[in-house]
Motif scaffolding. Sequence first.
Motif, PDB file in Angstrom:
ATOM      1  N   ALA A  31      79.574  85.612  33.732  1.00 63.71           N
ATOM      2  CA  ALA A  31      80.451  85.072  34.472  1.00 63.71           C
ATOM      3  C   ALA A  31      81.224  86.094  35.319  1.00 63.71           C
ATOM      4  N   PHE A  32      80.818  87.331  35.170  1.00 61.22           N
ATOM      5  CA  PHE A  32      81.635  88.640  35.701  1.00 61.22           C
ATOM      6  C   PHE A  32      80.899  88.737  37.043  1.00 61.22           C
ATOM      7  N   ARG A  33      79.761  88.325  37.160  1.00 63.91           N
ATOM      8  CA  ARG A  33      78.730  88.910  38.171  1.00 63.91           C
ATOM      9  C   ARG A  33      79.060  88.679  39.569  1.00 63.91           C
ATOM     10  N   THR A  34      79.803  87.453  39.853  1.00 61.97           N
ATOM     11  CA  THR A  34      80.374  87.198  41.118  1.00 61.97           C
ATOM     12  C   THR A  34      81.529  88.046  41.722  1.00 61.97           C
ATOM     13  N   ILE A  73      90.243  81.852  37.568  1.00 62.62           N
ATOM     14  CA  ILE A  73      89.518  80.646  37.737  1.00 62.62           C
ATOM     15  C   ILE A  73      88.183  80.632  38.362  1.00 62.62           C
ATOM     16  N   ARG A  74      87.936  81.668  38.732  1.00 65.94           N
ATOM     17  CA  ARG A  74      86.321  81.831  39.406  1.00 65.94           C
ATOM     18  C   ARG A  74      85.776  82.409  37.968  1.00 65.94           C
ATOM     19  N   LEU A  75      86.356  83.181  37.199  1.00 68.17           N
ATOM     20  CA  LEU A  75      85.794  83.447  35.874  1.00 68.17           C
ATOM     21  C   LEU A  75      85.486  82.276  34.815  1.00 68.17           C
ATOM     22  N   MET A  76      86.705  81.511  34.800  1.00 65.74           N
ATOM     23  CA  MET A  76      86.733  80.512  33.927  1.00 65.74           C
ATOM     24  C   MET A  76      85.614  79.413  34.415  1.00 65.74           C
ATOM     25  N   CYS A  77      85.354  78.988  35.904  1.00 66.74           N
ATOM     26  CA  CYS A  77      84.247  78.250  36.172  1.00 66.74           C
ATOM     27  C   CYS A  77      82.970  78.842  35.987  1.00 66.74           C
ATOM     28  N   ALA A  78      82.741  80.048  36.120  1.00 67.08           N
ATOM     29  CA  ALA A  78      81.530  80.729  36.085  1.00 67.08           C
ATOM     30  C   ALA A  78      81.232  80.568  34.646  1.00 67.08           C
ATOM     31  N   GLU A  79      82.033  80.965  33.631  1.00 72.21           N
ATOM     32  CA  GLU A  79      81.610  80.874  32.140  1.00 72.21           C
ATOM     33  C   GLU A  79      81.514  79.493  31.606  1.00 72.21           C
ATOM     34  N   TYR A  80      81.874  78.418  32.550  1.00 70.88           N
ATOM     35  CA  TYR A  80      81.507  76.985  32.058  1.00 70.88           C
ATOM     36  C   TYR A  80      80.390  76.328  33.040  1.00 70.88           C
ATOM     37  N   GLY A  81      79.659  77.347  33.906  1.00 67.66           N
ATOM     38  CA  GLY A  81      78.617  77.181  34.454  1.00 67.66           C
ATOM     39  C   GLY A  81      79.063  76.149  35.754  1.00 67.66           C
ATOM     40  N   VAL A  82      79.968  76.182  36.276  1.00 65.00           N
ATOM     41  CA  VAL A  82      80.523  75.385  37.466  1.00 65.00           C
ATOM     42  C   VAL A  82      80.516  75.864  38.777  1.00 65.00           C
ATOM     43  N   PRO A  83      79.544  75.726  39.553  1.00 68.80           N
ATOM     44  CA  PRO A  83      79.342  76.344  40.964  1.00 68.80           C
ATOM     45  C   PRO A  83      80.710  76.188  41.757  1.00 68.80           C
ATOM     46  N   VAL A 109      90.611  73.205  34.996  1.00 71.36           N
ATOM     47  CA  VAL A 109      89.438  73.704  34.648  1.00 71.36           C
ATOM     48  C   VAL A 109      88.813  73.278  33.228  1.00 71.36           C
ATOM     49  N   GLU A 110      89.769  73.664  32.345  1.00 71.71           N
ATOM     50  CA  GLU A 110      89.623  73.654  30.906  1.00 71.71           C
ATOM     51  C   GLU A 110      89.328  72.106  30.528  1.00 71.71           C
ATOM     52  N   ASP A 111      90.274  71.206  31.238  1.00 70.81           N
ATOM     53  CA  ASP A 111      89.836  69.725  30.720  1.00 70.81           C
ATOM     54  C   ASP A 111      88.808  68.986  31.436  1.00 70.81           C
ATOM     55  N   LEU A 112      88.364  69.573  32.656  1.00 71.62           N
ATOM     56  CA  LEU A 112      87.446  68.911  33.337  1.00 71.62           C
ATOM     57  C   LEU A 112      85.954  69.375  33.138  1.00 71.62           C
ATOM     58  N   TYR A 113      85.913  70.885  32.897  1.00 70.56           N
ATOM     59  CA  TYR A 113      84.688  71.443  32.929  1.00 70.56           C
ATOM     60  C   TYR A 113      84.198  72.049  31.426  1.00 70.56           C
ATOM     61  N   ALA A 114      85.205  72.373  30.457  1.00 72.34           N
ATOM     62  CA  ALA A 114      84.767  73.038  29.450  1.00 72.34           C
ATOM     63  C   ALA A 114      83.799  72.045  28.879  1.00 72.34           C
ATOM     64  N   PRO A 115      82.383  72.789  28.401  1.00 70.53           N
ATOM     65  CA  PRO A 115      81.448  72.023  27.862  1.00 70.53           C
ATOM     66  C   PRO A 115      81.630  71.649  26.375  1.00 70.53           C
ATOM     67  N   ASP A 116      81.353  70.537  26.115  1.00 66.96           N
ATOM     68  CA  ASP A 116      81.292  69.905  24.909  1.00 66.96           C
ATOM     69  C   ASP A 116      80.553  70.451  23.674  1.00 66.96           C
ATOM     70  N   LEU A 124      91.117  82.492  26.561  1.00 73.47           N
ATOM     71  CA  LEU A 124      91.552  82.633  28.162  1.00 73.47           C
ATOM     72  C   LEU A 124      92.363  84.023  28.373  1.00 73.47           C
ATOM     73  N   ALA A 125      92.905  84.591  27.336  1.00 77.34           N
ATOM     74  CA  ALA A 125      93.844  85.913  27.539  1.00 77.34           C
ATOM     75  C   ALA A 125      93.001  86.909  27.854  1.00 77.34           C
ATOM     76  N   ASP A 126      91.712  87.295  27.434  1.00 79.43           N
ATOM     77  CA  ASP A 126      90.699  87.980  27.866  1.00 79.43           C
ATOM     78  C   ASP A 126      90.490  87.981  29.158  1.00 79.43           C
ATOM     79  N   PHE A 127      90.064  86.529  29.764  1.00 75.20           N
ATOM     80  CA  PHE A 127      90.056  86.704  31.286  1.00 75.20           C
ATOM     81  C   PHE A 127      90.967  86.891  32.228  1.00 75.20           C
ATOM     82  N   ALA A 128      92.344  86.360  31.748  1.00 77.45           N
ATOM     83  CA  ALA A 128      93.407  86.795  32.437  1.00 77.45           C
ATOM     84  C   ALA A 128      93.829  88.082  32.521  1.00 77.45           C
TER      85      ALA A 128
END
Length: 226
Positions: free
Chosen positions: A203-206, A16-26, A71-78, A164-168
């Motif tokens: 996204a991986f830095r955190t 989830i942290r990777l997803m949020c970081a990828e989408y620029g969500v603090p 996260v995908e529904d709320l934060y994925a950039p358009d 998402l498979a790569d992040f998982a």
Amino acid sequence: MPSLVHHPLDPASRLIRLMCAEYGVPLDLEEIKPWLRDEALLAINPAATLPILFTDNEQSIVGLMATMHAVEDLYAPDTVGGLFPTDPMQRAEMWRLVEWALIKLNDEVTRYLIEEKIAKRDLRGATPEPSVLRAAKANFVEHMLYFNWLLASRSWVGGDDMTLADFALAAHFSTLDYMGDIDWAKVPAETRDWYSRIKSRPAFRTLLNDRVVAMPPSKGYADLDF
């Protein structure tokens, strides 16, 4: 700002942290040890599992599947493609491999190593069981053979595009790497190259800055190459 109840080495939380970081969500991060079954955790999630996401309006989203979709529904950039492919067959392959990482790999490898190396430190008189560690590491060798077979003919785990498979899978690899359970000298080049590429993403830095008290990361954990 959304907040996440997590543990630094919990792969589900890391995903989830990777997803949020990828989408620029603090995210505000609240660390907890789920195996201690804290009353505050049980009040939110009786299953005592992570992660738990609190949205901007403080609504709680409990459990990994619900949180991934939220996260995908709320934060994925358009403006760019999200981590879920639009093609039905590509999305089916993504979910097959997400399930492999989150269930099969977790149940046969990661869960045991976390229980033995991390959770048992909080249990009086408990020590890691060598036979369990050996079995988990032997299982990981078999998983690694399959991942390398996939990556020998694909740019990413699920196909030509990162999903998402790569992040998982990377969430689990990063946890295992932190604990020193991946011998990169024995990992085939295709898998090393894949992990180096995904590890180099902003996204991986955190994750690379994570530290667990009294358990420093393995040598090379934060290095971007091998």
